[in-house]
Design a protein around this motif. Structure first.
Motif: not given
Length: 423
Positions: A183-187
């Motif tokens: 869930d942190l990957l988009p950033d």
């Protein structure tokens, strides 16, 4: 002017994820591709890049690795090149063994004081790839880096298993996260080529390959007591403003960290066009053994790679790597497997003595069926043995074999009696 470089190959820790292949040897000493050792890959990349001053740091189960390096890498007296072993050692200043990647290099720095060099190239001993390190060093020098990290674009699925770096358009690394949650990957997307974007590979994973300026590394060791480059020193260096660069590599690279990844990397070498090119103009150096050519009689062979000195009489060998001095007897079938071979040939007297004791000869006996398996060195496989791995098998350890990632691994020197069925 040619850059002055010392290369350091990290010998790795206990290698528990590669057990039982690392039960009696270190990770870099594990045989790969039928005739090499894993450590031959980074050393060959160094030599092919023109860097011939190489230190290999060892600690666990290092005897076979030390022997391999001692018997393999010899330079003439005029070249000033060397591949030296630096074994972990206790001293009056430090009574601890290596505590991590950075600690291993920190403890070894005093051995480098007698050499003239400007840059330290730090490599892992358990990866499969081909890279021109001179291009990476030139990139580091041209862009004024304090630290340069080799990175490879990966997709979102793989990104959660790596240290992920974020870089700006100039290639400067601005932040680092270790094995981020999905869930942190988009950033954490970075600037990559259009081809990489098209493949969904927009996250830059650290390859564990670093270039440091000598003065910068010494200063970092004075400032930071951390034991690991990826978890401590490099993230701290980025936060302190050291010029940390991303050198993007887009070729084939795989980390040989588990039995599954090791097995698949070797199986890929049997494909018609493997991802790792053993037949390139950049040779892979290894110990030169004076073995006869392999002999194959009456076998159907498809997508197979053979080391030297084999005697093959099997019915069928397909999608298989066959290591040096392997013997496979009549009526046997081997599919999608890696047989590492043997360290020596048995004499007629040895074979006759073993027969009296009911011990099969080294190699694979008659009418066996082997699939999805790794046979470590010097295995004695009797007649009518069935060894069949399957991805649905549960992991487990037994006296003579292990099951990991669906692959059955027969332990080194194991004796498998006639008629045995595994699992």
């Amino acid at each position: 002017m040619k850059p002055s470089v010392i290369s350091i190959v990290l010998g790795g820790g206990r290698g528990s994820r590669l057990f039982p292949l690392t039960d009696k040897r270190s990770k870099p000493a594990v045989p790969i591709a039928g005739k090499y050792r894993l450590v031959d890959i980074p050393i060959s990349n160094c030599l092919n890049s023109g860097f011939n001053r190489i230190m290999v740091l060892t600690q666990f189960n290092s005897a076979s690795l030390n022997s391999h390096i001692k018997n393999t890498y010899h330079f003439d007296i005029f070249s000033k090149g060397f591949v030296d072993i630096l074994a972990a050692e206790q001293s009056t200043e430090n009574e601890n063994w290596y505590q991590g990647t950075a600690d291993a290099v920190r403890q070894s720095m005093r051995h480098l004081e007698k050499y003239d060099y400007d840059y330290i190239l730090i490599l892992s001993g358990d990866q499969l790839y081909q890279m021109d390190f001179k291009e990476m060093i030139d990139f580091h020098v041209k862009n004024g880096g304090d630290i340069t990290i080799a990175t490879i674009p990966v997709n979102a699925k793989d990104a959660t298993g790596f240290g992920i770096l974020k870089s700006n358009e100039e290639g400067h690394i601005t932040s680092f996260i270790e094995k981020p949650a999905s869930d942190l990957l988009p950033d954490w997307k970075s600037e990559v080529s259009d081809e990489m974007k098209y493949q969904g590979r927009e996250y830059l994973a650290s390859m564990g390959i670093y270039v440091f300026n000598k003065k910068v590394l010494k200063k970092m060791f004075q400032e930071d007591p951390g034991d690991d480059f990826g978890k401590e020193l490099i993230p701290n260096a980025i936060s302190k403003g050291y010029t940390t660069l991303s050198y993007q590599y887009t070729g084939y690279w795989t980390d040989i960290g588990t039995i599954g990844s090791f097995f698949e990397a070797n199986m890929d070498l049997t494909n018609e066009v493997p991802k790792f090119n053993m037949f390139s103009s950049s040779p892979i150096y290894t110990r030169a053994r004076m073995l006869p050519p392999s002999k194959i009689n009456g076998s159907f062979v498809n997508k197979a790679v053979f080391g030297d000195g084999c005697i093959i009489m099997a019915d069928k060998i397909e999608h298989t790597l066959v290591g040096i001095r392997t013997r496979i007897d009549k009526g046997s079938t081997v599919i999608r497997s890696y047989i590492m071979g043997a360290d020596y040939y048995q004499t007629i007297e040895d074979i006759e003595e073993n027969e009296k004791k009911g011990i099969p000869s080294i190699g694979v006996g008659k009418f066996c069926y082997i699939e999805n398996a790794i046979l470590d060195k010097n295995c004695h496989i009797g007649n009518n043995v069935r060894i069949i791995g399957n991805k649905h098998l549960q992991d487990g350890e037994f006296d003579t074999y292990c099951i990991k990632d669906g692959v059955i691994v027969i332990k080194k020197d194991a004796i498998i009696k006639d008629g045995t069925i595994i699992p």
